[in-house]
Enzyme design. Sequence first.
Site, PDB file in Angstrom:
ATOM      1  CG  ASP A   1      -4.280  -0.620  14.627  1.00  0.00           C
ATOM      2  OD1 ASP A   1      -3.661   0.363  15.085  1.00  0.00           O
ATOM      3  OD2 ASP A   1      -5.512  -0.763  14.719  1.00  0.00           O
TER       4      ASP A   1
ATOM      5  CG  ASP B   1      -3.772   3.108  18.993  1.00  0.00           C
ATOM      6  OD1 ASP B   1      -4.972   2.877  18.789  1.00  0.00           O
ATOM      7  OD2 ASP B   1      -3.291   3.246  20.139  1.00  0.00           O
TER       8      ASP B   1
ATOM      9  CD  GLU C   1      -7.713   6.124  17.612  1.00  0.00           C
ATOM     10  OE1 GLU C   1      -8.791   5.843  18.159  1.00  0.00           O
ATOM     11  OE2 GLU C   1      -6.629   5.832  18.114  1.00  0.00           O
TER      12      GLU C   1
ATOM     13  CG  HIS D   1     -11.639  -1.034  17.393  1.00  0.00           C
ATOM     14  ND1 HIS D   1     -11.236  -0.083  16.484  1.00  0.00           N
ATOM     15  CD2 HIS D   1     -10.735  -0.991  18.388  1.00  0.00           C
ATOM     16  CE1 HIS D   1     -10.143   0.500  16.908  1.00  0.00           C
ATOM     17  NE2 HIS D   1      -9.806  -0.027  18.060  1.00  0.00           N
ATOM     18  CG  ASP D   2     -11.953   2.300  20.004  1.00  0.00           C
ATOM     19  OD1 ASP D   2     -11.750   1.211  20.574  1.00  0.00           O
ATOM     20  OD2 ASP D   2     -11.061   2.969  19.454  1.00  0.00           O
TER      21      ASP D   2
HETATM   22  C1  NOJ Z   1      -7.320   3.574  20.363  1.00  0.00           C
HETATM   23  C2  NOJ Z   1      -7.818   2.230  19.988  1.00  0.00           C
HETATM   24  O1  NOJ Z   1      -8.722   2.369  18.912  1.00  0.00           O
HETATM   25  C3  NOJ Z   1      -8.474   1.635  21.209  1.00  0.00           C
HETATM   26  O2  NOJ Z   1      -9.147   0.455  20.918  1.00  0.00           O
HETATM   27  C4  NOJ Z   1      -7.389   1.419  22.233  1.00  0.00           C
HETATM   28  O3  NOJ Z   1      -7.971   0.958  23.439  1.00  0.00           O
HETATM   29  C5  NOJ Z   1      -6.627   2.705  22.520  1.00  0.00           C
HETATM   30  N1  NOJ Z   1      -6.278   3.402  21.313  1.00  0.00           N
HETATM   31  C6  NOJ Z   1      -5.359   2.433  23.247  1.00  0.00           C
HETATM   32  O4  NOJ Z   1      -4.439   1.858  22.367  1.00  0.00           O
END
Ligand code: NOJ
Length: 539
Positions: A111, A213, A280, A341-342
Amino acid sequence: MSISAPDVTPDVTPNAPWWRSAVLYQIYPRSFQDSDGDGIGDLNGIAARLDYLVDLGVDAIWISPIFPSPMADFGYDVEDYCGIDPRFGTLADFDALLAAAHARGLKILLDFVPNHSSDQHPWFRESRASRTNPKRDWYLWRDAAPDGGVPNNWISDFGGPAWEWDEATGQYYYHAFLKEQPDLNWRNPDVRAAMLDVLRFWFARGVDGFRIDVLWHMVKHADFPDNPLNPAWHVSMGEMHRVLQRHSTDQPEVHAIAGDMRRIADDYSTPGEERVLIGEIYLPLERLMHYYGQDESGVHLPFNFQLIDARWDARTLAQMIADYEAALPPGGWPNWVLGNHDRPRSATKRGAEQARVAAMLLLTLRGTPTLYYGDELGLEDAVIPPDRVQDPRELREPGLGLGRDPVRAPMPWDAGAHAGFSTAEPWLPLGADWRTRNVAAERDDPASMLSLHRALLALRRRHPALGVGQFRLIEAEGDVLAYERVCGDDRIVVALNLGATPHPVILPPGAWRLLLSTTPDPFTDTLAPNQGVILQPER
Ligand code: NOJ
Ligand code: MG
């Protein structure tokens, strides 16, 4: 209903890179397997579970950040881009993990967090040391507004102003996320060079690719104008949505940066060992497509998150799939995701029965799917008591359901102490049903979610039609979503009942044989409630 997609998707490309037919598996490293009894998952823990992943049938794992970090945002605040956090292990552990994965034919993606570093990164410590420090311009510093307030109305994605006042040097710095995550200034060529070297460092070690990211955040409007207010804002959405991120994200200059990253990935690629970049990006379809780049010069796979939020309705999904396929640029390869994970877990959003249908959809659409760890067991969002909350997102805007701890609960391996995840109390509580919903319990149960996933992944491997074949929607009504996948003389039909009542389905002419069903029902010309089937022509 009119569907605006081409009838059939483009021809299969010969000698396609491995990641086109691959299935990716996301590991949240804190929560997968602990090996040293500190209640936090680690690299040696992942290494100990590689055979599980091989047996499951995935091709590559993407590991969320493992770099040294104060863990303000659990690793998305990086203090050293070229090291391993001691909680996760050492560089030697990482090399050993990579070698063990490669020996099993598994690839590893890391990542990359280029938009922001930790405020403890030496670069930021220097940058904040004085206004004349050579690294001052590596971050985004601005004077206060004439009234002493913040430079503009930009809001942090975690709530509150995106600007933090620095008393010592009398300026604000910008942070799209936590104040512990200052944004890097990608308009500065030295920042670019230093960060691109990070990619080279890991590629040279043998890493097979990166998930990048918040790629669409990386460049901001050079003049920092106010963002427009969001007329549709409601408090339940979280403060970040008060404004539309028009000037703080998705600026045209980001594509040249993605292009630089792509060239590096290409430089390290050899046939069969292609390096892959996944971006992402949370943007509407047509803006998302720009991230493929002109003539395939952008990231290989701009993450397509549409299934996560899609209304679970067959006609809506059919239209969404058709629109996505139609919007892909020439050479652009699709990809699909049900969770990460979000975001809330698939089984929580759809319920246990439809989560099985959703898994069949994810793993039979055209394109590279990414599975989120634990979704193959049908894990639901865990209940986190208030005194166990860890996620800064939840702590900053409590009670709105925006917290991400529930989807980051430890992987339940067996019914022993701490579900076989650790010998100690895990950093987050286990899901409530871990004694019955765990790998050991599901492995030998042919009706389990895990067995369904293993069967789906085995079918994908066996059938080029599923791995790389063309895609065509089949005319259907009501709750039925049906499509055909074809590669040469390999032909597969998928028919999914997204409803809880039986529904007739009209298949293409010919006799069809059942290969796999999400329910124990036999296959007839009527799908049982919640039944999804994979069919092959009778020979
Ligand atoms: C996206 C990530 O998936 C998330 O978990 C993170 O908090 C934010 N970017 C900030 O890096
Ligand atoms: Mg540990």
